[in-house]
Design a protein around this motif. Sequence first.
Motif, PDB file in Angstrom:
ATOM      1  N   TRP A   1     -22.126 -15.832   7.774  1.00 51.50           N
ATOM      2  CA  TRP A   1     -22.653 -16.259   9.061  1.00 51.50           C
ATOM      3  C   TRP A   1     -22.130 -17.636   9.445  1.00 51.50           C
ATOM      4  N   ARG A   2     -22.026 -18.535   8.483  1.00 47.01           N
ATOM      5  CA  ARG A   2     -21.503 -19.877   8.763  1.00 47.01           C
ATOM      6  C   ARG A   2     -20.089 -19.798   9.353  1.00 47.01           C
ATOM      7  N   ASP A   3     -19.269 -18.947   8.764  1.00 52.97           N
ATOM      8  CA  ASP A   3     -17.876 -18.856   9.210  1.00 52.97           C
ATOM      9  C   ASP A   3     -17.748 -18.136  10.555  1.00 52.97           C
ATOM     10  N   ILE A   4     -18.433 -17.012  10.702  1.00 53.03           N
ATOM     11  CA  ILE A   4     -18.256 -16.211  11.913  1.00 53.03           C
ATOM     12  C   ILE A   4     -18.926 -16.860  13.120  1.00 53.03           C
ATOM     13  N   SER A   5     -19.989 -17.613  12.899  1.00 48.85           N
ATOM     14  CA  SER A   5     -20.689 -18.245  14.020  1.00 48.85           C
ATOM     15  C   SER A   5     -19.921 -19.432  14.573  1.00 48.85           C
ATOM     16  N   ALA A   6     -18.936 -19.940  13.825  1.00 47.35           N
ATOM     17  CA  ALA A   6     -18.169 -21.102  14.270  1.00 47.35           C
ATOM     18  C   ALA A   6     -16.968 -20.727  15.119  1.00 47.35           C
ATOM     19  N   VAL A   7     -16.690 -19.433  15.260  1.00 50.44           N
ATOM     20  CA  VAL A   7     -15.504 -18.982  15.991  1.00 50.44           C
ATOM     21  C   VAL A   7     -15.788 -18.948  17.490  1.00 50.44           C
ATOM     22  N   SER A   8     -14.903 -19.561  18.266  1.00 52.24           N
ATOM     23  CA  SER A   8     -15.049 -19.551  19.724  1.00 52.24           C
ATOM     24  C   SER A   8     -14.644 -18.188  20.284  1.00 52.24           C
ATOM     25  N   GLU A   9     -15.180 -17.863  21.437  1.00 51.54           N
ATOM     26  CA  GLU A   9     -14.848 -16.582  22.069  1.00 51.54           C
ATOM     27  C   GLU A   9     -13.374 -16.540  22.452  1.00 51.54           C
TER      28      GLU A   9
ATOM     29  N   SER B   1      -3.288 -15.914  15.981  1.00 53.67           N
ATOM     30  CA  SER B   1      -3.793 -14.552  15.843  1.00 53.67           C
ATOM     31  C   SER B   1      -4.168 -14.256  14.386  1.00 53.67           C
ATOM     32  N   GLN B   2      -3.343 -14.716  13.457  1.00 56.54           N
ATOM     33  CA  GLN B   2      -3.637 -14.505  12.042  1.00 56.54           C
ATOM     34  C   GLN B   2      -4.857 -15.312  11.612  1.00 56.54           C
ATOM     35  N   GLN B   3      -5.003 -16.510  12.135  1.00 58.02           N
ATOM     36  CA  GLN B   3      -6.174 -17.318  11.802  1.00 58.02           C
ATOM     37  C   GLN B   3      -7.454 -16.616  12.244  1.00 58.02           C
ATOM     38  N   PHE B   4      -7.411 -16.067  13.450  1.00 59.59           N
ATOM     39  CA  PHE B   4      -8.573 -15.334  13.960  1.00 59.59           C
ATOM     40  C   PHE B   4      -8.876 -14.137  13.071  1.00 59.59           C
ATOM     41  N   GLU B   5      -7.842 -13.372  12.741  1.00 60.33           N
ATOM     42  CA  GLU B   5      -8.038 -12.186  11.908  1.00 60.33           C
ATOM     43  C   GLU B   5      -8.536 -12.559  10.519  1.00 60.33           C
ATOM     44  N   ARG B   6      -8.060 -13.676  10.008  1.00 64.82           N
ATOM     45  CA  ARG B   6      -8.461 -14.106   8.669  1.00 64.82           C
ATOM     46  C   ARG B   6      -9.956 -14.443   8.619  1.00 64.82           C
ATOM     47  N   VAL B   7     -10.447 -15.103   9.675  1.00 63.93           N
ATOM     48  CA  VAL B   7     -11.876 -15.423   9.723  1.00 63.93           C
ATOM     49  C   VAL B   7     -12.699 -14.144   9.758  1.00 63.93           C
ATOM     50  N   LEU B   8     -12.264 -13.171  10.572  1.00 67.96           N
ATOM     51  CA  LEU B   8     -13.017 -11.921  10.667  1.00 67.96           C
ATOM     52  C   LEU B   8     -13.026 -11.169   9.345  1.00 67.96           C
ATOM     53  N   VAL B   9     -11.863 -11.001   8.730  1.00 64.51           N
ATOM     54  CA  VAL B   9     -11.824 -10.247   7.471  1.00 64.51           C
ATOM     55  C   VAL B   9     -12.515 -11.037   6.365  1.00 64.51           C
TER      56      VAL B   9
ATOM     57  N   ALA C   1     -15.184 -12.933   6.825  1.00 63.88           N
ATOM     58  CA  ALA C   1     -16.617 -12.724   7.038  1.00 63.88           C
ATOM     59  C   ALA C   1     -17.029 -11.320   6.609  1.00 63.88           C
ATOM     60  N   GLU C   2     -16.173 -10.326   6.891  1.00 66.35           N
ATOM     61  CA  GLU C   2     -16.456  -8.961   6.438  1.00 66.35           C
ATOM     62  C   GLU C   2     -16.535  -8.913   4.919  1.00 66.35           C
ATOM     63  N   THR C   3     -15.597  -9.610   4.278  1.00 64.75           N
ATOM     64  CA  THR C   3     -15.552  -9.609   2.815  1.00 64.75           C
ATOM     65  C   THR C   3     -16.787 -10.287   2.233  1.00 64.75           C
ATOM     66  N   ALA C   4     -17.146 -11.442   2.775  1.00 61.88           N
ATOM     67  CA  ALA C   4     -18.323 -12.152   2.282  1.00 61.88           C
ATOM     68  C   ALA C   4     -19.584 -11.313   2.474  1.00 61.88           C
ATOM     69  N   THR C   5     -19.684 -10.629   3.612  1.00 63.91           N
ATOM     70  CA  THR C   5     -20.848  -9.777   3.864  1.00 63.91           C
ATOM     71  C   THR C   5     -20.901  -8.636   2.858  1.00 63.91           C
ATOM     72  N   ALA C   6     -19.752  -8.019   2.613  1.00 62.30           N
ATOM     73  CA  ALA C   6     -19.711  -6.912   1.655  1.00 62.30           C
ATOM     74  C   ALA C   6     -20.048  -7.374   0.242  1.00 62.30           C
ATOM     75  N   ARG C   7     -19.828  -8.650  -0.043  1.00 58.09           N
ATOM     76  CA  ARG C   7     -20.148  -9.201  -1.361  1.00 58.09           C
ATOM     77  C   ARG C   7     -21.568  -9.767  -1.419  1.00 58.09           C
ATOM     78  N   GLY C   8     -22.310  -9.633  -0.331  1.00 59.27           N
ATOM     79  CA  GLY C   8     -23.686 -10.121  -0.300  1.00 59.27           C
ATOM     80  C   GLY C   8     -23.815 -11.600  -0.026  1.00 59.27           C
TER      81      GLY C   8
END
Length: 204
Positions: free
Chosen positions: A116-124, A93-101, A103-110
Motif C-alpha cells: 500500500w505504501r508503494d502503490i499509494s505514492a504513484v501519481s495518476e 514506462s518501466q518504472q511505472f510497471e515496476r511499481v505495479l508488479v 505491489a502485486e508481489t508484495a501483496t501476494a507475499r502478505g
Amino acid sequence: AVGTGRLPPAMVGGCATGPADGTGPASADRAERLQKQGNFTAAAQMYERLAAQNPAPDNLTFALAAAHAWLAGNRPDDAQRTLDAFPARGTPSQQFERVLVGAETATARGQYAAAWRDISAVSEPANATEASRLYSLRQTVALRAGQPVEAVRAGVARERIATTDAARSAARRDLLSDLGGAIDRGLRIDPAAAREPLLRGWLE
C-alpha cells in the motif's frame, strides 16, 4: 487483479530475440506462448534468460515479464527474486510497471502495508489504460491493507477515468464485489470513516 501474469504487449513485443517458431534459443514469442499455455514456470525462466542476455533497457522489460509470469504461477518469492536481480530504474514506462508488479508481489507475499505504501505514492498516469490498471490494483491492495476508504476512493477514480459505459459499469461492479469479499474475509467497514458523501455511500 493481483497476479494477472501479463505484461502489456507493447513492453515485450519490440524485444523479441531468436526465432518465433518455438525452436532454438530463448525468444519473447516462445516465452509468451508458454505463458498462454499455462506453463508459467517455463515462461518465467525463459524471460529471465532473455533478461540476462539483453542490455538495458530491454533486460528490465524481460525481468518484469518474468516477474509477471512467476506471479501467475503463484510463486511470488521468485517474482521478488527477479525484481531484486534487476534494480535499474529504467524508462518511465518501466518504472511505472515496476511499481505495479512490485505491489502485486508484495501483496501476494502478505506484505500489505508495504504494498500500500508503494502503490499509494504513484501519481495518476496520463494514459487512461495505465491509470485504470493503477486504480484497480490500488483498490485491491487497499482492501488487503485494511484501508476500505482508500479502496473506494480508488474505485471511484477508476470509474471517473473510464471512457465507456461498459468500463464504468465494470468499475462499479468490481468495487462492490471487492468490498463484499473483504467483508467476508473479516474486514470491518465503518461508513463514518469517510467524510465525502460519495465514499460514505459506498461504504454504507
